[in-house]
Scaffold this motif. Structure first.
Motif, PDB file in Angstrom:
ATOM      1  N   PRO A  55      35.261  39.487   8.245  1.00 35.44           N
ATOM      2  CA  PRO A  55      34.502  39.918   7.066  1.00 35.44           C
ATOM      3  C   PRO A  55      34.117  38.758   6.154  1.00 35.44           C
ATOM      4  N   ALA A  56      34.768  37.597   6.333  1.00 36.52           N
ATOM      5  CA  ALA A  56      34.459  36.453   5.467  1.00 36.52           C
ATOM      6  C   ALA A  56      33.148  35.759   5.872  1.00 36.52           C
ATOM      7  N   ALA A  57      32.649  36.065   7.071  1.00 31.72           N
ATOM      8  CA  ALA A  57      31.420  35.388   7.544  1.00 31.72           C
ATOM      9  C   ALA A  57      30.226  35.894   6.740  1.00 31.72           C
ATOM     10  N   ARG A  58      29.445  34.953   6.169  1.00 33.41           N
ATOM     11  CA  ARG A  58      28.358  35.387   5.279  1.00 33.41           C
ATOM     12  C   ARG A  58      26.978  35.310   5.941  1.00 33.41           C
ATOM     13  N   ASN A  59      26.682  34.210   6.614  1.00 28.46           N
ATOM     14  CA  ASN A  59      25.375  34.121   7.270  1.00 28.46           C
ATOM     15  C   ASN A  59      25.474  33.238   8.515  1.00 28.46           C
ATOM     16  N   SER A  60      24.419  33.296   9.329  1.00 29.93           N
ATOM     17  CA  SER A  60      24.475  32.629  10.634  1.00 29.93           C
ATOM     18  C   SER A  60      24.659  31.119  10.494  1.00 29.93           C
ATOM     19  N   PHE A  61      24.014  30.519   9.475  1.00 34.28           N
ATOM     20  CA  PHE A  61      24.134  29.072   9.301  1.00 34.28           C
ATOM     21  C   PHE A  61      25.593  28.689   9.031  1.00 34.28           C
TER      22      PHE A  61
END
Ligand code: COA
Length: 260
Positions: free
Chosen positions: A17-23
């Protein structure tokens, strides 16, 4: 290849859940980098470029703190969270959708060549710091608790914790699904009535549901046989159960009829 990489990135979003965006995922997830380095190293290993494969895998270890032997076989959507300190041995086999946290070892307990590392089937989750040691199988969907040391096979769907690893939950999904189906058929809410319930009443209800399911299956078989013989004995539906029959019944306290 790019589709596999996109799939890897998507699996990070699904499981962190901590992942915000692909970059951010592309640049800040060492687990992802380790898997990509491993794919190349594994390809080299299988092509016979063993030394190069090991050098590449060692480079991956410097970069990520994750050591994956190039001989290890790893399925799709493998997710390594945090990663530091992970060791995956040469003969380890990992299915699809497996998740490992930091500090996990998939190791061996003998110095004999040949299969000496574990096989993790699809969907297995291994908690931080756990050690899974030996050439046995951890069944599909099983969970290994953080810091557990597991040296024996873990059945599919089970959860193993502690040192030595012990099974705390053993779920028979198929049986649970049948139980739920028969409970719904009879208008009973079986939520929470599972095989591992310590409550004796809930367990008894569970056993009754299993028995009903077995009787139901047998009756269906008999009806099928009767129908094949030309009988219409089972043509009529069973009477439906009504919600009112299950409504809460208020019981008035009985007046005390004894004289003073
Ligand atoms: C093992 C695990 C999957 C169990 O999760 P769960 O199915 O939700 O089970 P519960 O949390 O209800 O725990 C069930 C029992 O096992 C015990 N337990 C849970 N994890 C344990 C562990 N790692 N070691 C020892 N006992 C553990 C609980 O205390 C509980 O015991 P109790 O029934 O006596 O109260 C989970 O606790 C775990 O360790 N996950 C790994 C997570 C992780 O490593 N995260 C790292 C993020 S950086």
């Amino acid at each position: 290849m790019f589709e596999r990489m996109r799939e890897d990135i998507r699996s990070v979003f699904h499981r962190d859940p901590a992942a915000r965006n692909s970059f951010e995922v592309l640049t800040c997830y060492p687990g992802l980098h380790a898997i990509w380095v491993h794919r190349l190293a594994h390809w080299l290993w299988c092509a016979g470029w063993k030394w190069l494969a090991r050098v590449l895998s060692n480079f991956g270890r410097w970069m990520t703190g994750i050591e994956i032997h190039p001989g290890a076989k790893i399925g799709r959507r493998f997710f390594i969270d945090h990663g530091m300190g992970i060791v995956i041995g040469e003969t380890a086999e990992i299915g699809d959708d497996v998740t490992l946290y930091q500090g996990v070892t998939l190791g061996g307990t003998s110095w004999n060549a040949g299969k000496r590392h574990p096989t993790l089937e699809d969907g297995v989750v291994v908690g931080a710091g756990a050690k899974v040691l030996g050439p046995f199988t951890v069944g599909a969907g099983a969970k290994i608790g953080s810091n557990a040391v597991v040296t024996k096979p873990v059945p599919a769907g089970a959860t193993a914790v502690g040192i030595p690893g012990r099974i705390i939950v053993k779920v028979d999904d198929e049986q649970e699904a049948k139980r739920q189906a028969i409970a719904e058929k009879f208008g009973f809410d079986a939520y929470g009535v599972s095989q591992d319930m310590p409550d004796p009443i809930a367990r008894a209800i569970g056993q009754l549901l299993d028995h009903l399911q077995a009787v139901d299956a047998r009756l269906e078989g008999m009806c099928g046989a009767l129908k094949a013989l030309g009988s219409d004995y089972c043509a009529k539906d069973l009477p439906a159960l009504r919600d009112e029959d299950f409504a809460e019944v208020k019981v008035e306290p009985v007046a005390d009829v004894r004289g003073d």
